[in-house]
Write an enzyme that holds these catalytic residues in place. Structure first.
Site, short mmCIF file in Angstrom:
data_model
loop_
_atom_site.label_atom_id
_atom_site.label_comp_id
_atom_site.label_asym_id
_atom_site.label_seq_id
_atom_site.Cartn_x
_atom_site.Cartn_y
_atom_site.Cartn_z
N GLU A 294 -42.04 7.21 35.35
CA GLU A 294 -41.16 6.11 34.93
C GLU A 294 -40.33 6.50 33.70
OE1 GLU A 294 -40.30 3.55 36.39
OE2 GLU A 294 -39.58 2.09 34.91
N THR B 54 -25.14 -1.81 42.26
CA THR B 54 -26.27 -1.10 41.64
C THR B 54 -27.54 -1.17 42.49
OG1 THR B 54 -27.35 -0.68 39.54
CG2 THR B 54 -27.15 -2.99 40.20
#
Ligand code: DMJ
Length: 640
Positions: free
Chosen positions: A512, A623
């Site tokens: 992440e 997006t």
């Protein structure tokens, strides 16, 4: 005041009344009060009153009645809200007329009036102030006591056929001869999509995501009671991959079961990028009216979030009541750059399809506020007050909280067929500041983009920030000759760094967040940052880099991701995220994110397609990877 001017040879008339100075003052005060009262009373007259029409411009009366529906919904909202009272509330919707925002560029309003005159009343607005919506009819309240607005708007019909003719490439490409390996890899990704969809359909249809280990659905709290996030996110990917039967299943669910009459708190951003973006893309790809009408209906439900003193929307909105709030975690009731800065593409298309300028006005106003506020070192901090229009904290990031704002600047310019030069300038300036202050090289020679906290650098890059390789690649093509190669190199270096974050893990999937400090290079140093939730940003950059350079390494890297997903994330009933990319016996998080179907699998598939499949000449991806068309036909309802 003219009435009190002294006439030659005559005493002034208060003097003629024999008044002294303090009495004169009181008299004047009384007179001006009286005049104000009389003028104010004009506003209480019915619209039909001659006096009113004499004193007020015609447009103001029309917009007063057209804004009434949002005022009405907002006031009922205040009474039905169940939210904590310590969060910032939005001011009454009446503070901001719906169709005559003072912030709307005059050129746009004139254009729209002309377009409306030429076209007749909007398809979804019949005379007599009724609005047709899919699956029912909603009344638009006229202003109290006012007859229906005199100025009926011309019918607006988006010309879908003309739009299709304007495309330069067939949507799914021409399919020239290709090498069998590329085709086989593409087919493998199509099989993964089918597997992800089939399991979602079997175990979670109508829920937002699939829980592939427990074989059930997940609803979550991001979408305000809306369901089927995976259905809407998957539509265009199913269509592009020619999974016809599955596409029909998804479409049927939207037609029969997608209920917009919900009453919960939603993220404005997430609803916009996933639902509105997904529905718009599905409409443009197929011409099916159901997708358009659902997108428009949902778009209307988001509008009350913009009723703030600056017009910068708050992050959370109750889709039933229209009440909006800032996120509890956002400092001092601020709005988030990546959220209010990621509406532009979808909202211009909502105006384009409806003929209603209100959506375009809202996002153009956001841009205006951003252009007005001073930028520290030319950078855009992540938190802005919707009340004052000032930054709340100086935290700058091209990853989470900031990311897609930058993406939408360059894409706004591309979507406008390169006419929106304001967006291009904002993008160029922002990228220059980012390069100057945030782009760094590690001891081992990896280029990365750090975060900035009030001038201090945090040498960390989030997985989310890895979209920036693709964004810079996309912009590079259109930079001046002398800058072009520089940006191609920068995009390639960042994409390489993100690839390294995958290559250095045991699973070949990226964490992440990864860091460049304390001897660490492109690896997570904290336990809490080791997870991978099927995110797309790295393969997104591979796809753009492939289209820009055709360097085979990007296809190779994409294929490594496919193998890693199959090995570590594929489980019996779908795909799951993992909690630690640094162990080959990963623990699954039991969640098949909807963006895995919308983005990760779509970008992987496109990586193994010819360039004319969803050609970048015709489409920009929002997006959430939903393709929206470039404006080759001169949008009627949006700003050039
Ligand atoms: C997606 O929903 C979008 O890409 C968004 O802009 C950021 N994050 C997720 C996927 O990681």
């Amino acid at each position: 005041m003219v009435v009190l001017r002294k006439l030659p040879g005559m005493p002034g008339w208060p003097a003629a009344l024999g008044l002294r100075l303090p009495q004169k003052f009181l008299f004047l005060l009384f007179l001006s009060g009286l005049l104000t009262l009389c003028f104010g009373a004009l506003f209480l007259l019915p619209d039909s009153s001659r006096f009113k029409r004499l004193f007020l411009p015609r447009r103001a009366t029309a917009s007063a009645s057209s804004s009434s529906s949002s005022s009405a919904s907002s006031s009922s909202a205040s009474s039905s809200s169940t939210r904590d009272t310590d969060l910032p509330r939005s001011p009454p919707a009446a503070a901001e007329p719906r169709h005559a925002s003072p912030a709307a560029p005059r050129r746009l309003r004139e254009k729209l009036r002309t377009a409306a005159r030429m076209a007749g009343p909007p398809a979804h607005t019949a005379p007599g102030s009724r609005q047709q919506v899919q699956g029912g009819e909603r009344r638009v309240q006229p202003a109290t006591g006012a007859p229906p607005a005199r100025e009926t708007r011309a019918p607006f019909r988006f010309d879908y056929e003309q739009f299709r003719r304007s495309l330069r490439h067939p949507v799914r490409g021409r399919r020239p001869g290709e090498d069998p390996e590329t085709r086989a890899r593409r087919m493998k990704i199509k099989e993964m999509m089918k597997f992800a969809w089939d399991n979602y359909k079997q175990f979670a249809l109508g829920k937002n995501e699939l829980r592939p280990l427990t074989k059930n659905g997940h609803i979550g709290n991001m979408f305000g009671g809306l369901r089927g996030a995976t259905v809407v996110d998957a539509l265009d990917t199913l269509y592009i991959m020619e999974l016809e039967e599955e596409f029909q299943e998804a479409k049927k669910w939207v037609e029969k079961s997608f209920d917009l009459n919900v009453n919960g708190e939603a993220s404005l951003f997430e609803v916009n990028i996933r639902y509105i973006g997904g529905l718009l893309a599905a409409y443009y790809l197929t011409g099916e009216e159901v997708f358009k009408s659902k997108a428009l209906e949902l778009g209307e439900k988001l509008l009350p979030a913009f009723n703030t003193p600056t017009g910068i929307p708050r992050g959370v909105i109750n889709l039933g009541s229209g009440m909006s709030w800032s996120w509890g975690w956002a400092s001092a009731g601020s709005s988030i750059l990546a959220e209010f800065g990621t509406l532009h593409l979808e909202f211009l298309h909502l105006s384009e399809l409806s003929g209603n300028p209100v959506f375009a006005e809202k996002v153009m106003n956001i841009r205006k506020v951003l252009n007005r506020v001073e930028k520290p070192q030319g950078l855009y901090p992540n938190f802005l007050s919707p009340v004052t229009g000032n930054w709340v904290q100086h935290h700058v990031s091209i990853g989470g909280l900031g990311d897609s704002f930058y993406e939408y600047l360059i894409k706004s310019w591309l979507m406008s067929d390169k006419k929106d030069s304001e967006a291009k300038k904002m993008y160029d300036d922002a990228l220059e500041a980012i390069e100057k202050h945030l782009v760094k090289k590690s001891a081992g020679g990896l280029t990365y983009i750090a975060e900035w906290r009030g001038g201090i650098l945090d040498h960390k890059m989030g997985h989310l920030a890895c979209f920036s390789g693709g964004m810079i690649a996309l912009g590079a093509e259109h930079a001046g000759e002398e800058r072009k190669q520089h940006y191609v190199n920068l995009a390639a270096e960042i994409t390489n760094t993100c690839h390294e974050s995958y290559a250095r893990s045991d699973t070949k999937l990226g964490p992440e967040a990864f860091r460049f400090d304390a001897g660490s290079e492109a690896m997570a140093t904290r336990l809490s940052e080791r997870y991978y939730i099927l995110r797309p940003e790295v393969v997104e950059s591979y796809m753009y880099m492939w289209r820009l350079t055709h360097d085979p390494k990007y296809r190779q890297w994409g294929w490594e991701v496919v193998k890693a997903l199959e090995k570590h994330c594929r489980v019996e009933a779908g795909f799951s995220g993992i909690r630690d990319v640094y162990t080959t016996t990963p623990i699954h998080d039991n969640m098949q994110q909807s963006f895995f179907l919308a983005e990760t699998l779509k970008y992987l598939y496109l990586l193994f397609c010819e360039d004319d499949v969803l050609s970048l000449d015709d489409w920009v991806f929002n997006t959430e990877a939903h393709p929206l068309p470039v404006n080759h036909t001169n949008f009627k309802a949006s700003v050039q």
